[in-house]
Design a protein around this motif. Structure first.
Motif, PDB file in Angstrom:
ATOM      1  N   ARG A  35      57.813 -35.941 -34.092  1.00  0.00           N
ATOM      2  CA  ARG A  35      58.433 -37.245 -33.881  1.00  0.00           C
ATOM      3  C   ARG A  35      59.702 -37.443 -34.720  1.00  0.00           C
ATOM      4  NH1 ARG A  35      55.936 -38.552 -29.167  1.00  0.00           N
ATOM      5  NH2 ARG A  35      53.743 -39.141 -29.413  1.00  0.00           N
ATOM      6  N   GLU A  36      59.543 -37.802 -36.016  1.00  0.00           N
ATOM      7  CA  GLU A  36      60.677 -38.147 -36.879  1.00  0.00           C
ATOM      8  C   GLU A  36      60.203 -38.167 -38.318  1.00  0.00           C
ATOM      9  OE1 GLU A  36      61.992 -42.090 -35.807  1.00  0.00           O
ATOM     10  OE2 GLU A  36      59.943 -42.864 -35.731  1.00  0.00           O
ATOM     11  N   GLY A  37      61.127 -38.451 -39.247  1.00  0.00           N
ATOM     12  CA  GLY A  37      60.771 -38.564 -40.654  1.00  0.00           C
ATOM     13  C   GLY A  37      60.241 -39.942 -40.982  1.00  0.00           C
ATOM     14  N   THR A  38      59.946 -40.175 -42.256  1.00  0.00           N
ATOM     15  CA  THR A  38      59.359 -41.455 -42.653  1.00  0.00           C
ATOM     16  C   THR A  38      60.345 -42.609 -42.538  1.00  0.00           C
ATOM     17  OG1 THR A  38      59.899 -41.087 -44.983  1.00  0.00           O
ATOM     18  CG2 THR A  38      57.726 -40.356 -44.234  1.00  0.00           C
ATOM     19  N   SER A  39      61.637 -42.329 -42.631  1.00  0.00           N
ATOM     20  CA  SER A  39      62.640 -43.385 -42.484  1.00  0.00           C
ATOM     21  C   SER A  39      63.914 -42.834 -41.841  1.00  0.00           C
ATOM     22  CB  SER A  39      62.977 -44.005 -43.849  1.00  0.00           C
ATOM     23  OG  SER A  39      63.469 -43.018 -44.743  1.00  0.00           O
ATOM     24  N   SER A  40      63.748 -41.836 -40.995  1.00  0.00           N
ATOM     25  CA  SER A  40      64.917 -41.179 -40.406  1.00  0.00           C
ATOM     26  C   SER A  40      64.514 -40.439 -39.146  1.00  0.00           C
ATOM     27  CB  SER A  40      65.546 -40.210 -41.406  1.00  0.00           C
ATOM     28  OG  SER A  40      64.560 -39.385 -41.978  1.00  0.00           O
TER      29      SER A  40
ATOM     30  N   LEU B 187      64.980 -37.088 -36.527  1.00  0.00           N
ATOM     31  CA  LEU B 187      64.980 -35.654 -36.794  1.00  0.00           C
ATOM     32  C   LEU B 187      65.644 -34.889 -35.659  1.00  0.00           C
ATOM     33  CD1 LEU B 187      62.260 -33.519 -38.372  1.00  0.00           C
ATOM     34  CD2 LEU B 187      63.033 -32.859 -36.107  1.00  0.00           C
ATOM     35  N   PHE B 188      66.456 -33.909 -36.030  1.00  0.00           N
ATOM     36  CA  PHE B 188      67.104 -32.998 -35.085  1.00  0.00           C
ATOM     37  C   PHE B 188      66.766 -31.568 -35.489  1.00  0.00           C
ATOM     38  CE2 PHE B 188      69.625 -36.763 -34.650  1.00  0.00           C
ATOM     39  CZ  PHE B 188      70.249 -36.727 -33.417  1.00  0.00           C
ATOM     40  N   ILE B 189      66.640 -30.702 -34.493  1.00  0.00           N
ATOM     41  CA  ILE B 189      66.594 -29.277 -34.767  1.00  0.00           C
ATOM     42  C   ILE B 189      67.776 -28.619 -34.066  1.00  0.00           C
ATOM     43  CG2 ILE B 189      64.083 -29.278 -35.020  1.00  0.00           C
ATOM     44  CD1 ILE B 189      63.877 -27.868 -32.300  1.00  0.00           C
ATOM     45  N   VAL B 190      68.175 -27.467 -34.577  1.00  0.00           N
ATOM     46  CA  VAL B 190      69.236 -26.668 -33.968  1.00  0.00           C
ATOM     47  C   VAL B 190      68.635 -25.353 -33.540  1.00  0.00           C
ATOM     48  CG1 VAL B 190      71.489 -25.586 -34.290  1.00  0.00           C
ATOM     49  CG2 VAL B 190      70.965 -27.735 -35.481  1.00  0.00           C
ATOM     50  N   SER B 191      68.802 -25.025 -32.277  1.00  0.00           N
ATOM     51  CA  SER B 191      68.284 -23.773 -31.727  1.00  0.00           C
ATOM     52  C   SER B 191      69.340 -23.147 -30.832  1.00  0.00           C
ATOM     53  CB  SER B 191      67.004 -24.046 -30.918  1.00  0.00           C
ATOM     54  OG  SER B 191      66.463 -22.860 -30.389  1.00  0.00           O
TER      55      SER B 191
ATOM     56  N   ALA C 135      63.099 -23.188 -35.727  1.00  0.00           N
ATOM     57  CA  ALA C 135      64.474 -23.632 -35.520  1.00  0.00           C
ATOM     58  C   ALA C 135      65.443 -22.901 -36.447  1.00  0.00           C
ATOM     59  CB  ALA C 135      64.571 -25.137 -35.763  1.00  0.00           C
ATOM     60  N   ASP C 136      66.690 -22.816 -36.027  1.00  0.00           N
ATOM     61  CA  ASP C 136      67.739 -22.243 -36.876  1.00  0.00           C
ATOM     62  C   ASP C 136      68.138 -23.210 -37.986  1.00  0.00           C
ATOM     63  OD1 ASP C 136      67.888 -19.955 -35.195  1.00  0.00           O
ATOM     64  OD2 ASP C 136      69.184 -21.069 -33.812  1.00  0.00           O
ATOM     65  N   GLU C 137      68.144 -24.503 -37.663  1.00  0.00           N
ATOM     66  CA  GLU C 137      68.457 -25.545 -38.639  1.00  0.00           C
ATOM     67  C   GLU C 137      67.623 -26.783 -38.302  1.00  0.00           C
ATOM     68  OE1 GLU C 137      72.708 -26.364 -39.168  1.00  0.00           O
ATOM     69  OE2 GLU C 137      73.170 -24.487 -38.096  1.00  0.00           O
ATOM     70  N   VAL C 138      67.336 -27.573 -39.308  1.00  0.00           N
ATOM     71  CA  VAL C 138      66.659 -28.862 -39.136  1.00  0.00           C
ATOM     72  C   VAL C 138      67.364 -29.868 -40.031  1.00  0.00           C
ATOM     73  CG1 VAL C 138      64.511 -30.166 -39.448  1.00  0.00           C
ATOM     74  CG2 VAL C 138      64.406 -27.803 -38.617  1.00  0.00           C
ATOM     75  N   PHE C 139      67.580 -31.069 -39.520  1.00  0.00           N
ATOM     76  CA  PHE C 139      68.132 -32.117 -40.381  1.00  0.00           C
ATOM     77  C   PHE C 139      67.605 -33.489 -39.968  1.00  0.00           C
ATOM     78  CE2 PHE C 139      71.411 -31.455 -37.078  1.00  0.00           C
ATOM     79  CZ  PHE C 139      71.651 -32.755 -36.637  1.00  0.00           C
ATOM     80  N   LEU C 140      67.642 -34.408 -40.925  1.00  0.00           N
ATOM     81  CA  LEU C 140      67.256 -35.794 -40.718  1.00  0.00           C
ATOM     82  C   LEU C 140      68.502 -36.665 -40.695  1.00  0.00           C
ATOM     83  CD1 LEU C 140      64.296 -36.012 -43.275  1.00  0.00           C
ATOM     84  CD2 LEU C 140      64.102 -35.763 -40.796  1.00  0.00           C
TER      85      LEU C 140
END
Length: 284
Positions: free
Chosen positions: A178-183, A185-189, A235-240
């Motif tokens: 789903r998402e983070g606790t207050s953000s 989420l995206f993944i890069v593939s 994933a190659d990258e993950v960020f919030l």
């Protein structure tokens, strides 16, 4: 200048602001909120925050407060604070009434705000990346409403900190990330961004919206679709993304490295482009 509060039309030091004990936001979590940040003396994406605030109030059938009145109060508080890099917390509850699960129509909403200087995230998180854990999503079924009902988020965040990590990522019983606790989420593939589509299960983040627009302008492919925990790990990258989070790289999840466990090039680029957009944004 002390940190300030706004309480139903009056601005005062935060320590002077109080609300009645029978406020429904306090007793039932019957309230909604927003958090708006500024860059170099300019409020970022204020109109989009106001759109979401109005939507949250409508979904909970609050009596309306005129949008222009809310905006005027925000700008007045921001101007009086004098903070060039400020964070404004806005909370509106249904109102004050003797405690009863049922509520009366025609209540006067409680409108409160606080403003403080933004405490930036440590540079080490930007440069080296953050760590996260996954947790079972126990939140209520309307995460698209920015409600003050945040106990599951608080517990998940604390669980992450207790584990020596920086945040937690909610995963459903069906293994949907789903998402983070207050953000958000995206993944890069393979050079493509993937993020959870807008449903009742995630918040329609304002920074998420900004990133989607930035990607469109920059020619970066984005796919809004469901994905599972194995795709997250692979994933190659993950960020919030979030108002204070901005674009935060996640390099380890459940003690598993993401990619080569370093901040990836797309994450770095999007953070730079978001900052560029925020600093170029015109005053509200």
């Amino acid at each position: 200048m002390p940190d300030l509060a706004y309480l139903n039309g009056k601005i005062m030091p935060i320590g002077k602001a109080t609300v009645p004990i029978e406020d429904r936001g306090y007793q039932f979590g019957d309230g909604i909120y927003e958090f708006v940040a500024s860059y170099a003396g300019r409020l970022f994406m204020l109109e989009e925050h106001l759109d979401r605030l109005e939507r949250s109030m409508g979904e909970l059938t609050f009596d309306a407060i005129a949008r222009e009145d809310i905006k005027k109060a925000i700008l007045e508080l921001f101007e009086q604070s004098g903070y060039p890099r400020a964070g404004i917390y806005i909370q509106i509850s249904r109102g004050v009434a003797p405690r009863n699960h049922a509520f009366s129509r025609g209540m006067s909403p409680q409108f409160v705000m606080t403003i403080r200087a933004v405490k930036e995230l440590p540079k080490s998180l930007r440069e080296n990346g953050a760590r996260a854990i996954t947790v079972k999503d126990l939140r209520w079924g309307r995460c698209d409403i920015k409600s003050v009902q945040l106990v599951p988020n608080c517990l998940a965040k604390q669980k992450a900190l207790d584990a020596g990590c920086d945040d937690a990522i909610f995963v459903s019983d069906q293994n949907v990330v789903r998402e983070g606790t207050s953000s958000n989420l995206f993944i890069v593939s393979d050079g493509r961004l993937i993020t959870h589509p807008l449903t009742h299960n995630i918040l329609p983040g304002i920074t998420r919206l900004a990133i989607l627009g930035i990607c469109h302008s920059a020619g970066i492919e984005v796919q809004e679709s469901f994905f599972g925990i194995e795709e997250l790990y692979g994933a190659d990258e993950v960020f919030l993304t979030g108002t204070i989070t901005e674009v935060l790289p996640i390099v380890r999840i459940d003690d598993k490295p993401i990619g080569d466990a370093a901040v990836g090039p797309i994450t770095r680029r999007l953070y730079a482009l978001l900052r560029e957009k925020a600093l170029a944004d015109t005053p509200a």
